[in-house]
Design an enzyme around this catalytic site. Structure first.
Site, PDB file in Angstrom:
ATOM      1  N   CYS A 338     -16.298  35.783  45.370  1.00 42.16           N
ATOM      2  CA  CYS A 338     -16.536  34.899  44.221  1.00 42.16           C
ATOM      3  C   CYS A 338     -15.347  33.956  44.027  1.00 42.16           C
ATOM      4  CB  CYS A 338     -16.849  35.733  42.981  1.00 42.16           C
ATOM      5  SG  CYS A 338     -17.604  34.770  41.649  1.00 42.16           S
ATOM      6  N   HIS A 445     -20.962  39.908  44.456  1.00 43.55           N
ATOM      7  CA  HIS A 445     -20.193  41.066  44.007  1.00 43.55           C
ATOM      8  C   HIS A 445     -20.942  42.354  44.372  1.00 43.55           C
ATOM      9  CE1 HIS A 445     -17.172  39.048  41.493  1.00 43.55           C
ATOM     10  NE2 HIS A 445     -18.134  38.252  41.050  1.00 43.55           N
TER      11      HIS A 445
END
Length: 495
Positions: A338, A445
Site C-alpha cells: 500500500c 493488505h
C-alpha cells in the site's frame, strides 16, 4: 432482547483493555450467548474493511478481531468512530465506516456533540440484537480534562448501564496508586459502575501482593477480582502492531524480515502471522544502524502508511532510503504494501491535498496520484504465473485481502516508453515487480494472513499446524477463566 453491557476500562493506555475485551468476547460466546464487541471511538491506523450500510467501511483492527472472537459478523457499528492520525495534530475521521470530511476539519473538542447520537444509536442497536455487548474504553476514564466531551468511557458506561472492570498494568509499577487514583477522580455515580479491579502483567508470586488488594478494597469498596500473569505469546496482534524480541519464538533463525517502522505506520497487525513461522525473525527497524545490527537481513518490508509523503521524508532523514536501495541493488527482497508500494515508485502526485507531493525511492517505474475518494474494499485476486525471482513462489496463488488507499498507481509513461517497465503481476493495478524480480509492490493488505500465500512462501518450514486465530481466542478465554476469581465473570451478567 436488551444485551447486558460489560465494559473494560484501563488506568492508562496499554493497560490491557483490548486483549481482555477480546478474551471476554470469546468467554461469553462459549457460554452460549450472542455477543458483540463495541468501542465508541478508536484512534488507530490499523483498520479492517467490514460490512456497512453503504457497502463496505472501516473499523479499528482491535474491534475486528474482537468480533471474530465473539463469532459475530464484523460491523461498523462495533466501532462507529475511528480516528486515523495523519499528523501530530490532525486525524482523518471515519464515522460509521466512511470518511467524514466535515468532521475531519472540525476541532476535536467540538466533535462530541455531533457524533454522540450516532455512537449511542450504534450501541443501542447492538444491544437490541445480542445477549452481551463487551465494551472497550480508551485511555483512562479519569482524564478529567476530557470528561466534559467524553464519548468513549464513562458516558458510554452510563448509557449502557455497564458492569465495569478497571485494569492496570502492574509491570509498570504504581498499580495500586493507578487504580485508587482513577477511582478517586470519578464522580460517585460513575464509581458505582466499577465491579472489580484487574492487575495485568504480573510477574512472580501473587501472594506477595497482600495486603494491598484488601487495603484497596477497604478504601474503595471494590475487590481485586483477578491477577493476570505476564503473558507475552498469547498470539493476538498488539493494537499498535509493534512488538519486540520478547515475543519472538525461540529456535534457529534462517530468515530475517525487517519491517521499517516509520512514524505513521498503519495496518501492522497483518505481519503478526510471520511471528509464528518457524525459523523467521521479525524485527522492527527505525535506523540504518538497526539494519546493520541484524547482521543479515533477507527481506525488507515497507508497510502501509497514513501519511506516505511524510513517512518518505522521515525515511530519507534517517538514511533508510539509501539502505533500502542498497539492499535491493544487492538482490535482496523488498516488499512494499500500500503506502510502501507508493514509496517504491518514482513520484507521488497530490492534486487534491490528500497526502503531499514527493519523489519516490525509484525502485519501481511507477507513479502514484492521490485521489479525493478513498478505495475501501475486500479483494480476491491471483498472482501472475510469470512471477520472477525471490517472489516466484507466489506464482498463480489466489489470495484474499483488503484495500484501503487514496492513491492510484500506474506505470511511469516515459520510463515505460524507454523500455523500463514495471511488470504487472496482478490484475487491475494491484501489484508490480521490477525486472529482476526481487522488488514487489502491492496494494493488497493481508498477504501474510492468507493461508495459501503462507503455504506458498513458507510451506516447507511448517512441521506442525500454525495456530489459527480461533485457537488464539480460545486460549485467551481459557486464560481469564483460570485467573479470575470464581463466579466473577458470570456475576458481571447480573444486575
Amino acid at each position: 432482547m436488551t444485551a447486558k453491557c460489560i465494559m473494560v476500562l484501563g488506568t492508562t493506555s496499554g493497560a490491557g483493555k483490548s486483549w481482555l475485551t477480546t478474551a471476554l468476547c470469546r468467554y461469553y460466546q462459549r457460554q452460549g450467548l450472542k455477543v458483540a464487541p463495541f468501542k465508541a471511538q478508536n484512534m488507530s491506523n490499523n483498520a479492517r474493511v467490514v460490512a456497512s450500510a453503504n457497502g463496505q467501511g472501516e473499523i479499528g483492527s482491535a474491534q475486528y478481531f474482537q468480533s471474530l472472537a465473539a463469532r459475530a459478523v464484523p460491523d461498523v457499528r462495533m466501532n462507529p468512530l475511528l480516528l486515523k492520525p495523519e499528523h501530530d495534530t490532525h486525524s482523518q475521521v471515519v464515522l460509521m465506516g466512511q470518511v467524514h470530511e466535515a468532521l475531519s476539519r472540525m476541532a476535536w473538542r467540538g466533535r462530541s456533540a455531533s457524533v454522540w447520537p450516532v455512537i449511542a444509536q450504534a450501541l443501542d442497536d447492538l444491544r437490541a440484537e445480542n445477549d452481551v455487548v463487551v465494551i472497550e474504553g480508551a485511555g483512562s476514564p479519569a482524564e478529567i480534562n476530557l470528561s466534559a466531551s467524553d464519548i468513549v468511557n464513562m458516558r458510554v458506561a452510563l448509557h449502557g448501564d455497564a458492569a465495569c472492570l478497571l485494569v492496570t498494568d502492574i509491570d509498570r509499577g504504581g498499580a495500586f496508586a493507578h487504580l485508587y487514583g482513577t477511582w478517586a477522580l470519578l464522580p460517585e455515580n460513575e464509581r458505582a459502575l466499577i465491579r472489580g479491579f484487574v492487575l495485568n502483567k504480573f510477574r512472580g508470586d501473587a501472594s506477595l501482593l497482600a495486603p494491598a488488594p484488601q487495603m484497596l478494597q477497604d478504601l474503595t469498596g471494590i475487590p481485586t477480582v483477578s491477577t493476570l500473569p505476564m503473558w507475552w505469546q498469547h498470539g493476538l496482534p498488539e493494537e499498535d502492531g509493534v512488538f519486540d524480541d520478547r515475543s519472538i519464538a525461540s529456535g534457529a533463525v534462517d530468515l530475517t524480515v525487517a519491517v521499517i517502522a516509520y512514524p505513521r505506520i498503519s495496518n501492522l497487525d497483518e505481519y503478526q502471522p510471520l511471528k509464528k513461522v518457524p525459523g523467521v525473525r521479525l524485527q522492527w527497524v527505525r535506523s540504518p544502524s538497526e539494519l546493520v545490527a541484524l547482521k543479515q537481513t533477507d527481506w525488507i518490508i515497507l508497510p502501509g502508511s497514513k501519511n506516505t509523503s511524510g513517512d518518505l521524508a522521515w525515511l530519507r532523514t534517517q538514511g533508510l532510503d539509501a539502505a533500502v536501495a542498497h539492499h535491493a541493488g544487492q538482490g535482496g527482497a523488498v516488499l512494499g504494501v500500500c503506502g510502501g508500494l507508493q514509496m517504491l515508485g518514482e513520484a507521488l502526485i497530490d492534486p487534491h491535498g490528500v497526502d503531499g507531493n514527493a519523489p519516490g525511492l525509484g525502485l519501481l517505474p511507477l507513479v502514484t496520484v492521490f485521489e479525493a475518494d478513498k478505495t475501501v474494499r475486500h479483494t480476491r485476486s491471483r498472482f501472475a504465473q510469470n512471477m520472477k525471482g525471490i517472489w516466484s513462489a507466489l506464482a498463480g496463488v489466489e489470495v484474499t485481502g483488503y484495500e484501503i488507499h487514496h492513491g492510484q498507481t500506474q506505470p511511469h509513461a516515459a520510463m515505460q516508453a524507454a523500455g523500463n517497465v514495471a511488470r504487472s503481476v496482478m490484475p487491475v493495478g494491484l501489484a508490480w515487480q521490477n525486472p529482476a524480480g526481487n522488488v514487489l509492490g502491492l496494494y493488497l493488505h493481508g498477504l501474510f494472513e492468507d493461508a495459501a500465500a503462507l503455504q506458498a512462501l513458507f510451506g516447507t518450514r511448517f512441521n506442525k499446524p500454525v495456530p489459527t486465530l480461533d485457537t488464539v481466542f480460545d486460549g485467551l478465554a481459557d486464560f481469564i477463566e483460570q485467573h479470575f476469581e470464581p463466579g466473577v465473570l458470570q456475576g458481571l451478567l447480573k444486575p
